[in-house]
Design a protein around this motif. Structure first.
Motif, short mmCIF file in Angstrom:
data_model
loop_
_atom_site.label_atom_id
_atom_site.label_comp_id
_atom_site.label_asym_id
_atom_site.label_seq_id
_atom_site.Cartn_x
_atom_site.Cartn_y
_atom_site.Cartn_z
N GLU A 311 48.67 -14.57 1.33
CA GLU A 311 47.76 -14.19 0.46
C GLU A 311 47.89 -12.76 0.03
OE1 GLU A 311 43.83 -14.61 2.23
OE2 GLU A 311 44.39 -13.53 3.98
N VAL A 312 47.14 -12.82 -0.97
CA VAL A 312 46.77 -11.45 -1.59
C VAL A 312 45.72 -10.65 -0.97
CG1 VAL A 312 46.18 -9.97 -3.57
CG2 VAL A 312 47.81 -11.77 -3.72
N LEU A 313 45.82 -9.69 -0.32
CA LEU A 313 44.71 -8.91 0.44
C LEU A 313 43.83 -8.17 -0.36
CD1 LEU A 313 46.82 -7.82 3.75
CD2 LEU A 313 45.27 -9.93 3.31
N ARG A 314 44.65 -7.09 -1.20
CA ARG A 314 43.90 -6.39 -2.20
C ARG A 314 45.39 -6.08 -3.24
NH1 ARG A 314 43.69 -0.14 -0.17
NH2 ARG A 314 46.12 0.07 0.50
N GLY A 315 44.83 -5.24 -4.54
CA GLY A 315 45.50 -4.92 -5.45
C GLY A 315 44.84 -4.16 -6.25
N SER A 316 45.48 -4.17 -7.49
CA SER A 316 44.93 -3.27 -8.69
C SER A 316 44.10 -4.20 -9.33
CB SER A 316 46.15 -2.76 -9.62
OG SER A 316 47.28 -3.88 -9.88
N GLU A 317 43.64 -3.88 -10.45
CA GLU A 317 42.83 -4.70 -11.47
C GLU A 317 43.22 -6.28 -11.69
OE1 GLU A 317 40.09 -4.44 -15.66
OE2 GLU A 317 41.46 -2.97 -14.94
N LEU A 318 44.57 -6.45 -12.02
CA LEU A 318 45.00 -7.64 -12.38
C LEU A 318 46.01 -7.96 -11.25
CD1 LEU A 318 45.77 -7.20 -16.17
CD2 LEU A 318 43.73 -8.51 -14.95
N THR A 319 45.88 -9.25 -10.70
CA THR A 319 46.83 -9.51 -9.52
C THR A 319 47.34 -10.99 -9.97
OG1 THR A 319 44.89 -10.60 -8.47
CG2 THR A 319 45.50 -8.12 -7.92
N TYR A 320 47.18 -11.65 -10.95
CA TYR A 320 47.39 -13.11 -11.28
C TYR A 320 49.20 -13.05 -11.09
CZ TYR A 320 48.81 -12.09 -15.88
OH TYR A 320 49.51 -11.66 -17.12
N TRP A 321 49.65 -12.09 -11.54
CA TRP A 321 51.10 -11.80 -11.73
C TRP A 321 51.91 -12.20 -10.21
CZ3 TRP A 321 53.12 -7.83 -8.66
CH2 TRP A 321 52.04 -7.00 -8.42
N ALA A 322 51.17 -12.14 -9.36
CA ALA A 322 51.65 -12.23 -7.98
C ALA A 322 51.73 -13.50 -7.36
CB ALA A 322 50.90 -11.12 -6.97
N LYS A 323 51.28 -14.58 -8.13
CA LYS A 323 51.25 -15.59 -7.66
C LYS A 323 52.62 -16.23 -7.27
CE LYS A 323 46.93 -17.33 -9.55
NZ LYS A 323 46.27 -18.28 -10.75
N PRO A 324 53.70 -16.16 -7.97
CA PRO A 324 55.02 -16.46 -7.58
C PRO A 324 55.51 -15.83 -6.42
CG PRO A 324 54.93 -16.01 -9.85
CD PRO A 324 53.60 -15.38 -9.21
#
Length: 395
Positions: A311-324
């Motif tokens: 799972e994504v724990l944290r990130g910058s403002e946009l994170t949808y690109w990390a789904k793949p």
């Protein structure tokens, strides 16, 4: 890429013949960031900038501060701090070459994530020249040369880099560093395979597996894993299960070892990041400048070696690109635990940066992040698992 974080992967406390007047390599515990306040770390750097530190103290303070900024996603501040430290220590680099070399390693790591491939190459080259001047036969110099070759390979010189790795393997053997020679051979095998010289690649991997060099168990397993991965790229996924099934108890006790992963997603192609248009929120209007985005992905490795709860724990403002990326991590296979209740080192955190190559757009004089988009990855876990891939494994 498989760059390691700022404290560097080659802080090996080994022979430093001929350096009696110079401090030896940095120890791993000299650069630690645990619960430190960013303001305090910055104050340490400012004290060094004012002239109150030795070269080694300056490097340690700067790398600790830069790592903290990097972890918070403040890449620009980390990059600036490292650049200033390189300038401060340039005239005194010969007094502590090992420390300054690690400063260059940190700068190259941040530069790759920031997007400036030219700065990364320049920093890696500076490190290599410094160590070759002072300790050409040291493990640090040999590993620096390997990083330089890997960097050049990413920028496009495969045939030349294959011959460079062969020469490096010979150089390491002459320096009585057989394990580094084996690492160079692993990298060369991967490059050979990618260059469609598959017979030579497999022959080299077979030779590594047959080696009787002491303390080479991890690298021999690395060769076996790489051979399996290369076969898996041809669709032979049965090789993955077969390798896992024949792992010995001793191999399982090496810790969670990455056995197989699907090809790393790219910002292009089906199922990956959608095409980025000029009016996308990922691009600053009017200038085509591509800003940085990052995420930290956490995941558990079960006792059976399968990934759980990525799972994504944290990130910058946009994170949808990390789904793949999350999906790909969830498909990895690690070595099973020797004991079902042995969960040591089985929770990982990896940083991924969505960045782009620097370039000078037509009609402009300013280099900026506007070229080929790519992902950069680094393990942020305190004690990373053994990554048994070579520097450039074909996907």
């Amino acid at each position: 890429m498989t760059h390691r974080l700022l404290a560097a992967t080659t802080l090996l406390m080994l022979s430093t013949a001929g350096l009696a007047q110079s401090p030896g390599p940095l120890k791993r515990d000299e650069i630690v960031v645990v619960g430190a306040k960013l303001a305090d770390l910055k104050a340490d750097v400012e004290r060094c900038a004012a002239g109150g530190c030795t070269v080694r103290e300056d490097v340690i303070a700067t790398v600790r501060y830069a790592e903290a900024e990097f972890r918070e996603g403040n890449y620009r501040d980390a990059r600036a701090a490292l650049g200033r430290a390189v300038s401060r220590t340039r005239s005194r680099a010969d007094s502590d070459p090992f420390a300054v070399a690690e400063l260059h390693t940190a700068r190259a790591t941040v530069a790759w994530h920031f997007g400036d491939q030219r700065e990364a190459l320049r920093a890696t080259g500076a490190q290599t020249r410094l160590l070759n001047r002072h300790a050409p036969q040291s493990p640090n110099a040999l590993m620096a040369q390997m990083r330089l070759i890997a960097t050049q390979y990413q920028l496009g010189a495969p045939t030349y880099n294959i011959s460079q790795l062969k020469a490096l393997s010979e150089r390491a053997t002459e320096a009585n560093q057989p394990l580094i020679a084996m690492r160079a051979d692993l990298g060369r095998a991967a490059m050979l395979y990618r260059s469609n010289q598959r017979g030579q690649a497999m022959k080299l991997l077979d030779a590594i597996q047959a080696s009787d060099v002491p303390q080479a168990a991890t690298l021999k397993l690395a060769a076996e894993v790489l051979a399996m991965r290369l076969a898996a790229t041809d669709g032979d996924m049965a090789a993955v299960e077969a390798l896992i099934a024949r792992l010995t108890e001793d191999q399982k006790r090496l810790g969670p070892t990455l056995i197989w992963s699907p090809p790393t997603p790219t910002p292009y192609g089906p199922g990956n990041l959608p095409p980025i248009e000029r009016d996308s929120p990922l691009v600053e209007p009017d200038v085509g400048y591509f800003p940085l985005f990052w995420v930290d992905i956490g995941f558990s490795i079960g006792a059976d070696g399968r990934v759980e709860s990525a799972e994504v724990l944290r990130g910058s403002e946009l994170t949808y690109w990390a789904k793949p990326l999350v999906k790909a991590i969830g498909q990895r296979r690690y070595s099973p635990a020797a004991e079902p209740d042995d969960l040591a080192g089985r929770y990982r955190v990896e940083r991924y940066t969505l960045t782009a190559d620097f370039g000078t757009p037509k009609g402009s004089l300013v280099r900026r992040r506007a070229g080929l988009k790519r992902f950069e990855q680094i393990d942020l876990t305190v004690a990373p698992p053994k990554q048994l891939s070579a520097p450039t494994v074909p996907s």
